[in-house]
Design a protein around this motif. Structure first.
Motif, PDB file in Angstrom:
ATOM      1  N   PHE A 386       0.843  -1.203   0.000  1.00  0.00           N
ATOM      2  CA  PHE A 386       0.000   0.000   0.000  1.00  0.00           C
ATOM      3  C   PHE A 386       0.874   1.248   0.000  1.00  0.00           C
ATOM      4  O   PHE A 386       2.070   1.184   0.331  1.00  0.00           O
ATOM      5  N   GLY A 387       0.262   2.396  -0.341  1.00  0.00           N
ATOM      6  CA  GLY A 387       1.036   3.641  -0.403  1.00  0.00           C
ATOM      7  C   GLY A 387       1.465   4.113   0.980  1.00  0.00           C
ATOM      8  O   GLY A 387       2.630   4.385   1.238  1.00  0.00           O
ATOM      9  N   GLY A 388       0.498   4.248   1.874  1.00  0.00           N
ATOM     10  CA  GLY A 388       0.779   4.686   3.242  1.00  0.00           C
ATOM     11  C   GLY A 388      -0.427   4.334   4.091  1.00  0.00           C
ATOM     12  O   GLY A 388      -1.486   3.987   3.547  1.00  0.00           O
ATOM     13  N   GLY A 389      -0.295   4.434   5.391  1.00  0.00           N
ATOM     14  CA  GLY A 389      -1.454   4.056   6.188  1.00  0.00           C
ATOM     15  C   GLY A 389      -1.258   4.295   7.663  1.00  0.00           C
ATOM     16  O   GLY A 389      -0.329   4.991   8.082  1.00  0.00           O
ATOM     17  N   CYS A 390      -2.141   3.700   8.454  1.00  0.00           N
ATOM     18  CA  CYS A 390      -2.113   3.905   9.905  1.00  0.00           C
ATOM     19  C   CYS A 390      -2.411   2.597  10.631  1.00  0.00           C
ATOM     20  O   CYS A 390      -3.151   1.756  10.119  1.00  0.00           O
ATOM     21  N   ILE A 391      -1.875   2.491  11.809  1.00  0.00           N
ATOM     22  CA  ILE A 391      -2.259   1.428  12.734  1.00  0.00           C
ATOM     23  C   ILE A 391      -3.103   2.097  13.819  1.00  0.00           C
ATOM     24  O   ILE A 391      -2.674   3.092  14.416  1.00  0.00           O
ATOM     25  N   ASN A 392      -4.267   1.566  14.024  1.00  0.00           N
ATOM     26  CA  ASN A 392      -5.224   2.113  15.003  1.00  0.00           C
ATOM     27  C   ASN A 392      -5.599   3.558  14.703  1.00  0.00           C
ATOM     28  O   ASN A 392      -5.802   4.370  15.623  1.00  0.00           O
ATOM     29  N   ASN A 393      -5.677   3.885  13.442  1.00  0.00           N
ATOM     30  CA  ASN A 393      -6.111   5.219  13.045  1.00  0.00           C
ATOM     31  C   ASN A 393      -6.484   5.183  11.563  1.00  0.00           C
ATOM     32  O   ASN A 393      -6.248   4.169  10.884  1.00  0.00           O
ATOM     33  N   ALA A 394      -7.038   6.278  11.063  1.00  0.00           N
ATOM     34  CA  ALA A 394      -7.366   6.362   9.642  1.00  0.00           C
ATOM     35  C   ALA A 394      -7.154   7.788   9.166  1.00  0.00           C
ATOM     36  O   ALA A 394      -7.520   8.741   9.861  1.00  0.00           O
ATOM     37  N   ASP A 395      -6.591   7.935   8.016  1.00  0.00           N
ATOM     38  CA  ASP A 395      -6.369   9.203   7.290  1.00  0.00           C
ATOM     39  C   ASP A 395      -5.208  10.061   7.820  1.00  0.00           C
ATOM     40  O   ASP A 395      -4.631  10.839   7.061  1.00  0.00           O
ATOM     41  N   TRP A 396      -4.891   9.947   9.120  1.00  0.00           N
ATOM     42  CA  TRP A 396      -4.036  10.959   9.725  1.00  0.00           C
ATOM     43  C   TRP A 396      -2.586  10.931   9.249  1.00  0.00           C
ATOM     44  O   TRP A 396      -1.851  11.906   9.445  1.00  0.00           O
ATOM     45  N   HIS A 397      -2.137   9.832   8.654  1.00  0.00           N
ATOM     46  CA  HIS A 397      -0.756   9.810   8.150  1.00  0.00           C
ATOM     47  C   HIS A 397      -0.544  10.925   7.123  1.00  0.00           C
ATOM     48  O   HIS A 397       0.558  11.413   6.929  1.00  0.00           O
ATOM     49  N   PHE A 398      -1.638  11.314   6.454  1.00  0.00           N
ATOM     50  CA  PHE A 398      -1.564  12.356   5.427  1.00  0.00           C
ATOM     51  C   PHE A 398      -1.027  13.671   5.985  1.00  0.00           C
ATOM     52  O   PHE A 398      -0.370  14.440   5.281  1.00  0.00           O
ATOM     53  N   THR A 399      -1.352  13.937   7.259  1.00  0.00           N
ATOM     54  CA  THR A 399      -1.072  15.275   7.789  1.00  0.00           C
ATOM     55  C   THR A 399       0.339  15.421   8.374  1.00  0.00           C
ATOM     56  O   THR A 399       0.726  16.533   8.706  1.00  0.00           O
ATOM     57  N   ASN A 400       1.069  14.335   8.509  1.00  0.00           N
ATOM     58  CA  ASN A 400       2.433  14.445   9.043  1.00  0.00           C
ATOM     59  C   ASN A 400       3.409  14.654   7.885  1.00  0.00           C
ATOM     60  O   ASN A 400       3.720  13.720   7.143  1.00  0.00           O
ATOM     61  N   HIS A 401       3.913  15.881   7.737  1.00  0.00           N
ATOM     62  CA  HIS A 401       4.740  16.150   6.558  1.00  0.00           C
ATOM     63  C   HIS A 401       6.136  15.531   6.637  1.00  0.00           C
ATOM     64  O   HIS A 401       6.933  15.699   5.724  1.00  0.00           O
ATOM     65  N   ASN A 402       6.418  14.798   7.710  1.00  0.00           N
ATOM     66  CA  ASN A 402       7.671  14.025   7.738  1.00  0.00           C
ATOM     67  C   ASN A 402       7.496  12.665   7.079  1.00  0.00           C
ATOM     68  O   ASN A 402       8.470  11.929   6.904  1.00  0.00           O
ATOM     69  N   LEU A 403       6.248  12.319   6.750  1.00  0.00           N
ATOM     70  CA  LEU A 403       5.993  11.045   6.073  1.00  0.00           C
ATOM     71  C   LEU A 403       5.747  11.315   4.588  1.00  0.00           C
ATOM     72  O   LEU A 403       4.960  12.201   4.247  1.00  0.00           O
ATOM     73  N   PRO A 404       6.406  10.550   3.698  1.00  0.00           N
ATOM     74  CA  PRO A 404       6.122  10.745   2.267  1.00  0.00           C
ATOM     75  C   PRO A 404       4.709  10.267   1.967  1.00  0.00           C
ATOM     76  O   PRO A 404       4.282   9.230   2.473  1.00  0.00           O
ATOM     77  N   PHE A 405       3.986  11.027   1.142  1.00  0.00           N
ATOM     78  CA  PHE A 405       2.633  10.618   0.791  1.00  0.00           C
ATOM     79  C   PHE A 405       2.591  10.265  -0.692  1.00  0.00           C
ATOM     80  O   PHE A 405       2.956  11.073  -1.547  1.00  0.00           O
ATOM     81  N   GLY A 406       2.125   9.067  -1.004  1.00  0.00           N
ATOM     82  CA  GLY A 406       2.023   8.671  -2.404  1.00  0.00           C
ATOM     83  C   GLY A 406       1.472   7.271  -2.523  1.00  0.00           C
ATOM     84  O   GLY A 406       1.275   6.584  -1.522  1.00  0.00           O
TER      85      GLY A 406
END
Ligand code: NAD
Length: 459
Positions: A386-406
């Motif tokens: 998968f591109g990116g994701g979360c454990i015990n959460n949803a959507d919020w990985h998008f908002t951390n600009h230290n994580l690449p999003f794609g």
């Protein structure tokens, strides 16, 4: 504002070639100008997002305007160090040379964005394009008209048109007209898979590099050992924010059979807590973007049993948060990206079964897992591409600009956010610098008899 025809695009290229846009001071000044404009027009941007998608001011700020300002602040603060050439080690064969990596600007870039987060999905790549020293043509979505207008207004007010230019109109007409007549140096596209493929084909004609931020079906797995109260709240927020019109929203829930009923009960309670029993009057619940999308969503309702919701009103483009059961894996609801407030709930009995179901729609953009078991966590992370994701959460990985999003595969290629956006809009340029004071003869022919020495050097 002049039309974007071939002549104008060539003028943009000439402007880039003057080198003006590539200096540190110029880039920083433009980022500051953009920041000031976003602050100045915050109310108008917010009003436009309300008009297009009925987003509340708070939602508009936390999912669009605030994210843009935070990306701007990061770029302004770090631009100098991002731009600085970086020394790297030099191998033995090349000593005493030194090695450096420069970050080159790309040139004239094209940014195409969709309607669901119409402000930030255009502005965030633009921040990277500016930080990277490029000139840019931006194409907002014609379906979020009010936001497209305020974007054009801001850009026209603060940037010369040969530097950043907003093009409005039907994407299927204006984008091919530009891409088929002019060689862009990069195309950054966010949107659907079919259009992404068309963009990729057009770009290939000119060997133009692309970033494709696409969609797909993002699974949300809830294991038997999950904290269900937390899972329910976080899934409902991740799914129904922006009325499910979020590329990374949980598309469907895969829940362990043993806890299915309890999770459904808790999800219903969360819906009513967040959006009240009548979501049509909720301050926090928006609307479907247009009638086409609305009709598509209505058609999905016949593909299973409605557990909750299902109420819809075309006049106001309202579609209630909806939970569905008894949905066949071969239905279009489980084959197409839903991109709206319908959440199918599918049960499974073993991790292997869950993984098989996920495989039916390869390469999700996002993946969510609710579990308290570290081993399960590792197993899913390793098994699902998968591109990116979360454990015990949803959507919020998008908002951390230290994580690449794609995305990956079907969900796209390339990544951005924070420094990664700067990286996307610049090119690595490698330079080896060799001094003149040492010039050993062994580097020149004849090489006869030096095999052992070379083997040692390249060991
Ligand atoms: P879309 O593909 O219809 O449109 C996106 C952009 O492409 C618009 O600006 C449009 O004008 C332009 N366009 C449309 N047809 C074109 C054509 N034939 N040639 C060139 N350009 C064309 O997508 P959408 O409906 O606006 O957005 C929804 C999709 O975007 C969903 O699939 C969603 O998952 C995806 N999305 C992905 C992300 C991400 O970050 N990965 C973010 C938001 C949305």
């Amino acid at each position: 504002m002049p039309k974007v025809d071939l002549q104008h695009l060539q003028n943009m290229r000439s402007h880039f070639e003057t080198g003006i846009t590539q200096t540190y001071s110029f880039r920083k000044k433009q980022l500051l100008l953009l920041k000031q404009a976003v602050i100045k027009y915050e109310k108008e941007i917010s009003a436009a997002l309300y008009a297009d998608l009925k987003k509340s001011a708070e939602e508009a700020y936390s999912t669009e305007i605030g994210l843009v300002l935070s990306e701007l602040n990061l770029a302004i603060k770090n631009l100098h160090s991002w731009m600085a050439p970086k020394f790297v080690n030099t191998d033995l064969a090349n000593l005493p040379s030194s090695s450096k990596i420069y970050r080159d600007s790309l040139g004239v870039v094209l940014i195409i964005s969709p309607w669901n987060y119409p402000f930030q999905l255009l502005m965030n790549p633009l921040i990277g394009a500016i930080a990277g020293g490029n000139v840019a043509v931006v194409k907002p979505s014609e379906f979020a008209e009010s936001t497209a207008d305020i974007i054009e207004k801001i850009i026209t007010e603060i940037f010369p048109y040969e530097y950043v230019h907003a093009v409005q109109g039907d994407g299927a007409t204006v984008v091919p007209a530009m891409m088929q007549s002019f060689r862009f140096d990069h195309v950054f596209y966010t949107g659907s898979i079919p259009v992404g493929k068309a963009i990729y084909k057009m770009a290939a004609e000119n060997l133009t590099p692309v970033t494709l931020e696409l969609g797909g079906k993002s699974p949300c797995v809830v294991e038997a050992d999950a904290n269900l109260s937390i899972a329910a709240k976080r899934i409902i927020l991740g799914k129904f924010i922006n009325v499910g019109q979020t590329c990374i929203a949980p598309d469907y829930v895969l829940v362990h059979q043993s806890i299915k009923d309890e999770l459904i009960l808790k999800m219903k309670l969360s819906i009513e807590k967040f959006y009240t029993v009548d979501a049509s009057t909720s301050y926090d619940y928006g609307k479907i973007i247009n009638e086409n999308r609305f009709d598509k969503l209505v058609s999905y309702l016949a593909e299973g049993k409605i557990l909750y919701g299902g109420v819809h009103d075309k006049r106001i483009l309202f579609f209630e948060p909806t939970l569905m059961d008894d949905v066949s894996l071969s239905s279009s609801l489980m084959k197409e990206e839903i991109f709206g407030p319908i959440l199918p709930i599918i049960s499974y009995n073993s991790t292997e079964e869950a993984l098989e179901i996920i495989k039916q729609n390869e390469n999700p953009l996002a993946f969510y897992l609710f579990t308290t078991n570290k081993k399960t966590e590792e197993q899913f992370i390793k098994s699902v591409p998968f591109g990116g994701g979360c454990i015990n959460n949803a959507d919020w990985h998008f908002t951390n600009h230290n994580l690449p999003f794609g995305g990956v595969g079907n969900s796209g290629m390339g990544a951005y956010h924070g420094k990664f956006t700067f990286d996307t809009f610049t090119r690595l340029k490698a330079v080896l610098k060799t001094p003149n004071w040492w010039d050993p003869f062994i580097k020149y022919p004849s090489f006869k008899g030096r095999l052992r020495l070379f083997k040692w050097i390249f060991r």
